[in-house]
Design a protein around this motif. Sequence first.
Motif, short mmCIF file in Angstrom:
data_model
loop_
_atom_site.label_atom_id
_atom_site.label_comp_id
_atom_site.label_asym_id
_atom_site.label_seq_id
_atom_site.Cartn_x
_atom_site.Cartn_y
_atom_site.Cartn_z
N TYR A 33 -32.62 -11.42 -9.32
CA TYR A 33 -31.02 -11.17 -9.83
C TYR A 33 -30.30 -12.10 -9.79
CZ TYR A 33 -32.04 -6.26 -8.45
OH TYR A 33 -32.88 -5.19 -8.16
N TYR A 35 -26.56 -14.12 -9.41
CA TYR A 35 -25.54 -13.58 -8.96
C TYR A 35 -24.29 -14.84 -9.73
CZ TYR A 35 -26.02 -8.38 -7.71
OH TYR A 35 -26.60 -7.43 -7.78
N GLN A 37 -20.35 -15.59 -7.55
CA GLN A 37 -19.62 -15.37 -6.98
C GLN A 37 -18.71 -16.26 -7.17
OE1 GLN A 37 -20.35 -15.75 -2.47
NE2 GLN A 37 -18.79 -14.13 -1.91
N GLY A 40 -13.09 -15.76 -3.37
CA GLY A 40 -12.61 -14.62 -3.19
C GLY A 40 -12.71 -13.73 -3.75
N GLN A 41 -13.84 -13.97 -4.34
CA GLN A 41 -14.10 -12.16 -4.87
C GLN A 41 -15.64 -11.95 -4.76
OE1 GLN A 41 -13.78 -12.29 -9.22
NE2 GLN A 41 -11.64 -13.61 -9.21
N GLY A 42 -16.08 -10.49 -4.48
CA GLY A 42 -17.46 -10.82 -4.71
C GLY A 42 -18.14 -10.56 -5.79
N PRO A 43 -19.27 -10.85 -5.62
CA PRO A 43 -20.97 -11.62 -6.18
C PRO A 43 -20.54 -10.51 -7.70
CG PRO A 43 -21.58 -11.43 -4.67
CD PRO A 43 -20.60 -10.58 -4.17
N LEU A 45 -22.97 -9.54 -10.87
CA LEU A 45 -24.70 -9.51 -11.95
C LEU A 45 -24.71 -10.19 -13.01
CD1 LEU A 45 -27.26 -9.15 -11.23
CD2 LEU A 45 -26.65 -7.30 -13.12
N LEU A 91 -25.70 -17.17 -6.54
CA LEU A 91 -26.56 -16.25 -6.08
C LEU A 91 -28.02 -15.79 -6.61
CD1 LEU A 91 -24.21 -14.55 -3.47
CD2 LEU A 91 -25.62 -16.76 -3.13
N PHE A 106 -31.41 -12.03 0.12
CA PHE A 106 -30.70 -13.36 -1.03
C PHE A 106 -30.72 -14.63 -0.72
CE2 PHE A 106 -27.11 -11.71 -2.98
CZ PHE A 106 -26.81 -10.05 -3.32
N GLY B 43 -26.67 -17.31 2.75
CA GLY B 43 -26.68 -16.15 1.72
C GLY B 43 -26.42 -14.56 2.37
N LEU B 44 -26.25 -13.77 1.98
CA LEU B 44 -25.89 -12.38 1.93
C LEU B 44 -27.02 -11.61 3.08
CD1 LEU B 44 -24.22 -12.63 -0.74
CD2 LEU B 44 -23.05 -10.57 0.28
N PHE B 90 -19.77 -7.22 2.76
CA PHE B 90 -19.07 -6.56 1.36
C PHE B 90 -19.69 -5.22 1.13
CE2 PHE B 90 -17.73 -10.56 -1.12
CZ PHE B 90 -17.77 -11.15 -0.62
N PHE B 106 -20.23 -5.20 -6.10
CA PHE B 106 -19.37 -5.58 -4.82
C PHE B 106 -18.01 -5.26 -4.78
CE2 PHE B 106 -23.22 -7.99 -2.53
CZ PHE B 106 -24.12 -8.62 -3.34
N GLY B 107 -17.42 -4.83 -3.71
CA GLY B 107 -16.02 -5.00 -3.23
C GLY B 107 -15.76 -6.75 -3.14
N THR B 108 -14.42 -6.87 -2.64
CA THR B 108 -13.65 -8.30 -2.76
C THR B 108 -14.32 -8.55 -1.65
OG1 THR B 108 -11.79 -7.12 -2.60
CG2 THR B 108 -12.11 -7.63 -4.89
#
Lengths: 115, 116
Positions: A33, A35, A37, A40-43, A45, A91, A106, B43-44, B90, B106-108
Amino acid sequence: EAEVAQSPRYKITEKSQAVAFWCDPISGHATLYWYRQILGQGPELLVQFQDESVVDDSQLPKDRFSAERLKGVDSTLKIQPAELGDSAMYLCASSLRTGGLQELFFGEGSRLTVL
Amino acid sequence: AQSVTQLDSHVSVSEGTPVLLRCNYSSSYSPSLFWYVQHPNKGLQLLLKYTSAATLVKGINGFEAEFKKSETSFHLTKPSAHMSDAAEYFCVVSEWDGGATNKLIFGTGTLLAVQP
């Protein structure tokens, strides 16, 4: 411990230039994958590969972004031309296979700054 | 479409006190839910995942989350915060069509600060 490798870690470029990011997933992981990002935001896709095939690129801006995974192992994400709004962390993640409960692993990401 | 809402963008706690990071989800069917953590310049990493086998899910580093269908919530908790817990967290829902496509939504994010 096996890790997802990404390069470069940081990239600064001027708008209208071309940039490329590389990802090497964990050995044996069939699903890869990319992604994006934004700060200030989530990743979100961009593209998902199953082996060498794209299975989801619905959120990939295809006029300027391209992604490939020619041999079903490592992958390259390209942006041409880069725009200011492309500044973000890119990512890469991989999982053993696809499926709703698969854990994604990740990489540390490639941070792009477009001037 | 599925979604998650993280109710707090920033949470600050003192070391040794409990942690609560809130997450609500929206799903038309039984969801797959996750919490991921992202330390600075890293990384996450998966903390835990809800598999429908048990509503209380235990994860790594002492974290746990409880799935509450009636409240559509999946809050993350830890009894005692440690300095090393400072990171961004997240809440994630899986949008899996049963086939080859598996999209994580994903959430913010919630930035957790731990004060000494």
